[in-house]
Scaffold this motif. Structure first.
Motif, PDB file in Angstrom:
ATOM      1  N   TRP A  11       0.847  -1.188   0.000  1.00  0.00           N
ATOM      2  CA  TRP A  11       0.000   0.000   0.000  1.00  0.00           C
ATOM      3  C   TRP A  11       0.886   1.243   0.000  1.00  0.00           C
ATOM      4  CZ3 TRP A  11       1.040   3.073   4.147  1.00  0.00           C
ATOM      5  CH2 TRP A  11       1.458   2.466   5.338  1.00  0.00           C
ATOM      6  N   LYS A  12       0.292   2.369  -0.309  1.00  0.00           N
ATOM      7  CA  LYS A  12       1.001   3.639  -0.202  1.00  0.00           C
ATOM      8  C   LYS A  12      -0.015   4.740   0.073  1.00  0.00           C
ATOM      9  CE  LYS A  12       1.061   4.640  -5.201  1.00  0.00           C
ATOM     10  NZ  LYS A  12       1.956   4.902  -6.368  1.00  0.00           N
ATOM     11  N   VAL A  13       0.458   5.786   0.721  1.00  0.00           N
ATOM     12  CA  VAL A  13      -0.379   6.951   1.021  1.00  0.00           C
ATOM     13  C   VAL A  13       0.346   8.189   0.506  1.00  0.00           C
ATOM     14  CG1 VAL A  13      -1.419   8.372   2.827  1.00  0.00           C
ATOM     15  CG2 VAL A  13      -1.396   5.887   3.063  1.00  0.00           C
ATOM     16  N   ASP A  14      -0.303   8.936  -0.357  1.00  0.00           N
ATOM     17  CA  ASP A  14       0.250  10.186  -0.869  1.00  0.00           C
ATOM     18  C   ASP A  14      -0.229  11.304   0.053  1.00  0.00           C
ATOM     19  OD1 ASP A  14       0.868  12.551  -2.231  1.00  0.00           O
ATOM     20  OD2 ASP A  14       0.629  11.595  -4.194  1.00  0.00           O
ATOM     21  N   MET A  15       0.612  11.678   1.023  1.00  0.00           N
ATOM     22  CA  MET A  15       0.187  12.658   2.016  1.00  0.00           C
ATOM     23  C   MET A  15       0.010  14.050   1.428  1.00  0.00           C
ATOM     24  SD  MET A  15       2.184  11.485   5.492  1.00  0.00           S
ATOM     25  CE  MET A  15       3.849  11.507   4.816  1.00  0.00           C
ATOM     26  N   LYS A  17      -0.999  14.726  -1.848  1.00  0.00           N
ATOM     27  CA  LYS A  17      -2.201  14.729  -2.676  1.00  0.00           C
ATOM     28  C   LYS A  17      -3.463  14.463  -1.865  1.00  0.00           C
ATOM     29  CE  LYS A  17      -4.311  12.337  -6.624  1.00  0.00           C
ATOM     30  NZ  LYS A  17      -4.128  11.261  -7.630  1.00  0.00           N
ATOM     31  N   ASP A  18      -3.395  13.474  -0.983  1.00  0.00           N
ATOM     32  CA  ASP A  18      -4.604  13.028  -0.289  1.00  0.00           C
ATOM     33  C   ASP A  18      -4.889  13.784   1.011  1.00  0.00           C
ATOM     34  OD1 ASP A  18      -4.816  11.148  -2.312  1.00  0.00           O
ATOM     35  OD2 ASP A  18      -3.796   9.583  -1.163  1.00  0.00           O
ATOM     36  N   LEU A  19      -3.847  14.323   1.656  1.00  0.00           N
ATOM     37  CA  LEU A  19      -4.039  14.941   2.963  1.00  0.00           C
ATOM     38  C   LEU A  19      -3.715  16.433   2.972  1.00  0.00           C
ATOM     39  CD1 LEU A  19      -2.479  12.138   5.225  1.00  0.00           C
ATOM     40  CD2 LEU A  19      -4.884  12.472   4.618  1.00  0.00           C
ATOM     41  N   THR A  42       3.867  14.023   9.543  1.00  0.00           N
ATOM     42  CA  THR A  42       3.732  14.182   8.096  1.00  0.00           C
ATOM     43  C   THR A  42       4.782  15.094   7.478  1.00  0.00           C
ATOM     44  OG1 THR A  42       2.232  16.068   8.303  1.00  0.00           O
ATOM     45  CG2 THR A  42       1.235  13.859   8.286  1.00  0.00           C
ATOM     46  N   SER A  58      -4.317  20.963   7.530  1.00  0.00           N
ATOM     47  CA  SER A  58      -3.784  19.670   7.107  1.00  0.00           C
ATOM     48  C   SER A  58      -3.086  19.001   8.283  1.00  0.00           C
ATOM     49  CB  SER A  58      -2.820  19.846   5.938  1.00  0.00           C
ATOM     50  OG  SER A  58      -3.512  20.307   4.798  1.00  0.00           O
ATOM     51  N   LYS A  70      -4.733   2.482   5.603  1.00  0.00           N
ATOM     52  CA  LYS A  70      -5.893   3.338   5.836  1.00  0.00           C
ATOM     53  C   LYS A  70      -5.609   4.310   6.980  1.00  0.00           C
ATOM     54  CE  LYS A  70     -10.757   3.228   7.269  1.00  0.00           C
ATOM     55  NZ  LYS A  70     -11.887   2.363   7.696  1.00  0.00           N
ATOM     56  N   LYS A  74      -6.200  11.497  12.447  1.00  0.00           N
ATOM     57  CA  LYS A  74      -5.206  12.514  12.105  1.00  0.00           C
ATOM     58  C   LYS A  74      -5.428  13.734  12.982  1.00  0.00           C
ATOM     59  CE  LYS A  74      -8.150  13.849   8.205  1.00  0.00           C
ATOM     60  NZ  LYS A  74      -8.242  13.994   6.734  1.00  0.00           N
TER      61      LYS A  74
END
Length: 286
Positions: A11-15, A17-19, A42, A58, A70, A74
């Motif tokens: 998995w990956k999280v684009d902090m 773009k997404d956050l 972050t 953010s 997931k 935050k």
């Protein structure tokens, strides 16, 4: 066979773009894994042209499911008060038999949360109330660069600046996270000392988490080449062993203190600046 194995991305999280995270200098933290959760600063920070935080809402701290990526919870507590960047690491503490995650904020405060839920627990100001931040290291207020250390019921934390800003006044704190503190409007219990009173036995501080403190100006100011501050900015995580605490400054001084009381046993001039952290092994300090 050697060389045949391939990594599989789980998995990956684009902090960004997404956050909505705006990273400052891309100097990120090391994630902390506890149970099924993963905790990360972050790296949210300021835009150097305006020196303001582009997206104050953010998140600065996040909790992820380590298996799926997931976002579980935050928090953006430092908000627009981030001084520059957020480059430290989270710490796991155990208070009253329960786990806590302690995040060092870019506003110079420590923040503690319940790991699974993100419930706000307490906060602690690692600067004096009268201090002020000025870009380029010109002020006497700093953020947290080193990793906070939890040891035998106490948390040790310090402040520093971007090392490009050079040395300056800093602070080293020992606090008891089990103290009640006072309830703040943001939902945290504030464990900070009252005003700039650093005497943990003084009446105004009876509910604060302050145990001891090293920092501030030397009074009266020494003559000649004597140091005019008790402790300087630091990037170094402290080492604690056998009842002693070792703390290094950017300016190249290594301090040995009693971990319980803060009493100084000795100070050593390393003859050069240091960004490194001390390590204790086999009866020696490296």
């Amino acid at each position: 066979t050697p060389g045949s194995a391939k990594a599989k991305e789980l998995w990956k999280v684009d902090m960004v773009k997404d956050l909505g995270v705006f990273p400052c200098y891309l100097a990120m933290c090391s994630p902390l894994v506890h149970g099924s959760h993963l905790f990360v600063l972050t790296g949210h920070g300021v835009d150097h042209e305006s020196h303001k935080v582009p997206n104050p809402k953010s998140p600065s701290f996040i909790c992820l499911d380590k298996n799926s990526g997931k976002v579980i919870w935050k928090d953006s507590s430092p908000g627009e008060n981030i001084m520059e960047g957020q480059w430290s690491n989270p710490t796991l503490a155990t208070v009253g038999g329960a786990s806590q995650i302690v995040f060092p904020g870019g506003d110079g405060w420590l923040y503690a949360f319940e790991p699974a839920t993100g419930k706000k627990l307490w906060k602690f100001d690692c600067n004096t109330k009268k201090s002020s931040f000025k870009p380029g290291g010109r002020g006497d207020k700093s953020y947290i660069m080193a990793t906070p250390v939890f040891h035998e019921g106490r948390i040790y934390a310090s402040v520093g600046n971007n090392p490009d800003d050079g040395p300056g006044p800093g602070h080293l704190w020992c606090l008891d996270p089990a103290k009640p503190g006072t309830m703040a409007t943001d939902g945290f219990r504030d464990l900070s000392p009252v005003g700039d009173n650093f005497d943990a036995t003084a009446q105004p501080n009876k509910d604060s988490g302050l145990v001891w403190h090293l920092g501030g100006p030397v009074v009266p100011k020494p003559a000649g080449d004597g140091r005019d501050i008790h402790f300087g900015r630091t990037l170094s995580t402290v080492a604690v062993a056998d009842g002693l605490l070792y703390a290094a400054e950017i300016d190249g001084y290594l301090h040995c203190l009693d971990a319980a009381t803060g009493k100084k046993h000795w100070e050593h001039d390393l003859k050069d600046g240091t960004w490194c952290s001390p390590m204790v092994a086999d009866g020696r300090v490296y």
